[in-house]
Design a protein around this motif. Structure first.
Motif, PDB file in Angstrom:
ATOM      1  N   SER A 210       0.818  -1.223   0.000  1.00 52.39           N
ATOM      2  CA  SER A 210       0.000   0.000   0.000  1.00 52.39           C
ATOM      3  C   SER A 210       0.846   1.265   0.000  1.00 52.39           C
ATOM      4  O   SER A 210       0.631   2.191   0.783  1.00 52.39           O
ATOM      5  CB  SER A 210      -0.952  -0.005   1.211  1.00 52.39           C
ATOM      6  OG  SER A 210      -1.864  -1.071   1.126  1.00 52.39           O
ATOM      7  N   ARG A 211       1.813   1.306  -0.906  1.00 47.58           N
ATOM      8  CA  ARG A 211       2.685   2.473  -0.983  1.00 47.58           C
ATOM      9  C   ARG A 211       3.166   2.689  -2.411  1.00 47.58           C
ATOM     10  O   ARG A 211       2.963   1.842  -3.289  1.00 47.58           O
ATOM     11  CB  ARG A 211       3.882   2.320  -0.044  1.00 47.58           C
ATOM     12  CG  ARG A 211       4.799   1.156  -0.389  1.00 47.58           C
ATOM     13  CD  ARG A 211       5.956   1.038   0.584  1.00 47.58           C
ATOM     14  NE  ARG A 211       6.892  -0.018   0.185  1.00 47.58           N
ATOM     15  CZ  ARG A 211       8.078  -0.228   0.748  1.00 47.58           C
ATOM     16  NH1 ARG A 211       8.465   0.546   1.757  1.00 47.58           N
ATOM     17  NH2 ARG A 211       8.877  -1.196   0.328  1.00 47.58           N
ATOM     18  N   ILE A 212       3.812   3.845  -2.624  1.00 47.26           N
ATOM     19  CA  ILE A 212       4.393   4.177  -3.918  1.00 47.26           C
ATOM     20  C   ILE A 212       5.899   4.336  -3.737  1.00 47.26           C
ATOM     21  O   ILE A 212       6.358   5.032  -2.831  1.00 47.26           O
ATOM     22  CB  ILE A 212       3.776   5.453  -4.503  1.00 47.26           C
ATOM     23  CG1 ILE A 212       2.277   5.224  -4.764  1.00 47.26           C
ATOM     24  CG2 ILE A 212       4.484   5.853  -5.801  1.00 47.26           C
ATOM     25  CD1 ILE A 212       1.544   6.453  -5.246  1.00 47.26           C
ATOM     26  N   PHE A 224       5.282   7.693  -0.850  1.00 44.23           N
ATOM     27  CA  PHE A 224       3.937   7.932  -0.305  1.00 44.23           C
ATOM     28  C   PHE A 224       3.394   6.626   0.272  1.00 44.23           C
ATOM     29  O   PHE A 224       3.651   5.556  -0.252  1.00 44.23           O
ATOM     30  CB  PHE A 224       2.972   8.458  -1.373  1.00 44.23           C
ATOM     31  CG  PHE A 224       1.685   8.984  -0.792  1.00 44.23           C
ATOM     32  CD1 PHE A 224       1.615  10.269  -0.272  1.00 44.23           C
ATOM     33  CD2 PHE A 224       0.555   8.187  -0.719  1.00 44.23           C
ATOM     34  CE1 PHE A 224       0.446  10.745   0.291  1.00 44.23           C
ATOM     35  CE2 PHE A 224      -0.613   8.652  -0.162  1.00 44.23           C
ATOM     36  CZ  PHE A 224      -0.672   9.936   0.359  1.00 44.23           C
ATOM     37  N   GLY A 225       2.611   6.774   1.351  1.00 44.71           N
ATOM     38  CA  GLY A 225       2.037   5.608   2.014  1.00 44.71           C
ATOM     39  C   GLY A 225       3.072   4.815   2.783  1.00 44.71           C
ATOM     40  O   GLY A 225       2.933   3.588   2.921  1.00 44.71           O
ATOM     41  N   LEU A 236      -2.801   4.711   1.755  1.00 46.85           N
ATOM     42  CA  LEU A 236      -3.468   3.993   0.679  1.00 46.85           C
ATOM     43  C   LEU A 236      -3.821   2.597   1.181  1.00 46.85           C
ATOM     44  O   LEU A 236      -3.287   2.133   2.184  1.00 46.85           O
ATOM     45  CB  LEU A 236      -2.557   3.889  -0.547  1.00 46.85           C
ATOM     46  CG  LEU A 236      -2.043   5.203  -1.152  1.00 46.85           C
ATOM     47  CD1 LEU A 236      -0.924   4.924  -2.153  1.00 46.85           C
ATOM     48  CD2 LEU A 236      -3.175   5.968  -1.825  1.00 46.85           C
ATOM     49  N   SER A 237      -4.695   1.928   0.436  1.00 42.68           N
ATOM     50  CA  SER A 237      -5.040   0.544   0.759  1.00 42.68           C
ATOM     51  C   SER A 237      -5.160  -0.254  -0.537  1.00 42.68           C
ATOM     52  O   SER A 237      -6.100  -0.068  -1.306  1.00 42.68           O
ATOM     53  CB  SER A 237      -6.363   0.476   1.533  1.00 42.68           C
ATOM     54  OG  SER A 237      -6.719  -0.877   1.791  1.00 42.68           O
ATOM     55  N   GLY A 238      -4.168  -1.088  -0.802  1.00 44.64           N
ATOM     56  CA  GLY A 238      -4.179  -1.895  -2.015  1.00 44.64           C
ATOM     57  C   GLY A 238      -4.240  -1.073  -3.289  1.00 44.64           C
ATOM     58  O   GLY A 238      -5.040  -1.383  -4.175  1.00 44.64           O
ATOM     59  N   PRO A 239      -3.405  -0.038  -3.441  1.00 46.65           N
ATOM     60  CA  PRO A 239      -3.443   0.757  -4.673  1.00 46.65           C
ATOM     61  C   PRO A 239      -3.030  -0.093  -5.862  1.00 46.65           C
ATOM     62  O   PRO A 239      -2.229  -1.028  -5.723  1.00 46.65           O
ATOM     63  CB  PRO A 239      -2.430   1.874  -4.404  1.00 46.65           C
ATOM     64  CG  PRO A 239      -1.454   1.247  -3.461  1.00 46.65           C
ATOM     65  CD  PRO A 239      -2.281   0.347  -2.567  1.00 46.65           C
TER      66      PRO A 239
END
Length: 283
Positions: A210-212, A224-225, A236-239
């Motif tokens: 859940s991150r970038i 991010f995340g 985020l959650s499961g992007p």
């Protein structure tokens, strides 16, 4: 900030694309609609396109506004919406959903077939064997793809937890990020989306963490995340997939939270952060 919520994206949304004019295209898997925002400040879509789309996962928009959409779940094809006359045509037969679509500078169409563990270019397989595996010529559920100006192919190999690079006409991939990479980079867990910038720096949506992840001259890092998953605006959650506008802002399909998030760039952008799609490179 939340750009749009479940009212437009539906549940567990995957497909998003920002073109060179900063128009935002979003898929709704449940309705099969494509929503278009020509102005990011509008609350409602400027245009909605209907089509006989069955659970579409991915899309790609060309510089002239044509839209390629995955329609492989039950219809077994990739469809193209032609902006000039606003009609649909079928452009490629597939045997699996395309979890990633891409059009290169020569207008070749690429599809990453998630359940068939391969990537096809037009009507030929160019990467993967069609069998699940972890060897350099195999995939374990390929997702997002990106083709650079040299026609080299980058693949988010989700369940092998790595990013694979396939040089033009080569069937053995090079692990450039994640499990098995030659250089110490960063560990990945379920990468699903990938974009390159104009300096060949990689940006990765890491679905299962859940991150970038981003890269520059100093290597890879979380951008991010980074503190875990959640429903707040800093998480985020499961992007699944991401795209960038011309200012370096990130648009990400936050699938687990049923929303599309806009992540604002908060410092002056440099050359290495002019994040652009292939269409923007061409323009």
């Amino acid at each position: 900030m939340t750009f749009v919520n479940q009212n437009f994206v539906g549940t567990y949304p995957y497909g998003i694309f920002v073109n060179s004019n900063n128009s935002i295209y979003i898929l709704n898997r449940q309705t099969g609609q494509i929503h278009i925002w020509l102005n990011e400040n509008h609350l409602n879509p400027t245009k909605t396109i209907e089509g006989n789309l069955s659970d579409p996962f991915s899309l790609f928009v060309t510089t002239n506004g044509d839209i390629y959409v995955d329609n492989g779940q039950y219809n077994g094809r990739v469809d193209k919406w032609i902006v000039e006359n606003e009609t649909w045509i079928s452009v490629m037969n597939v045997t699996s959903q395309c979890y990633g679509l891409f059009i290169d500078i020569y207008e070749n169409l690429y599809c990453s077939m998630y359940y068939n563990h391969r990537v096809d270019k037009n009507w030929s397989t160019i990467a993967g064997t069609g069998v699940r595996g972890s060897e350099s010529n195999m995939f374990n559920n390929p997702c997002g793809i990106f083709v650079d100006l040299n026609l080299d192919l980058y693949v988010a190999d989700e369940h092998n937890h790595r990013i694979q690079l396939f040089r033009l006409n080569q069937r053995n991939g090079i692990t450039v990020v994640g499990s098995g990479s030659a250089k110490l980079t960063i560990e990945l867990y379920g990468p699903s989306g990938i974009v390159l910038d104009g300096d060949q720096h990689l940006f990765i949506v890491e679905k299962d963490n859940s991150r970038i992840i981003g890269s520059d001259e100093n290597g890879f890092r979380c951008i991010f995340g980074c503190s875990g998953s959640g429903p707040t605006n800093d998480k985020l959650s499961g992007p699944y997939s991401m795209s960038f506008d011309s200012y370096g802002n990130i648009y990400v399909m936050d699938a687990g939270n049923n929303r599309a998030q806009k992540i604002l760039k908060n410092k002056p952008y440099s050359k290495s952060f002019l994040l652009i799609s292939l269409g923007k490179i061409l323009k």
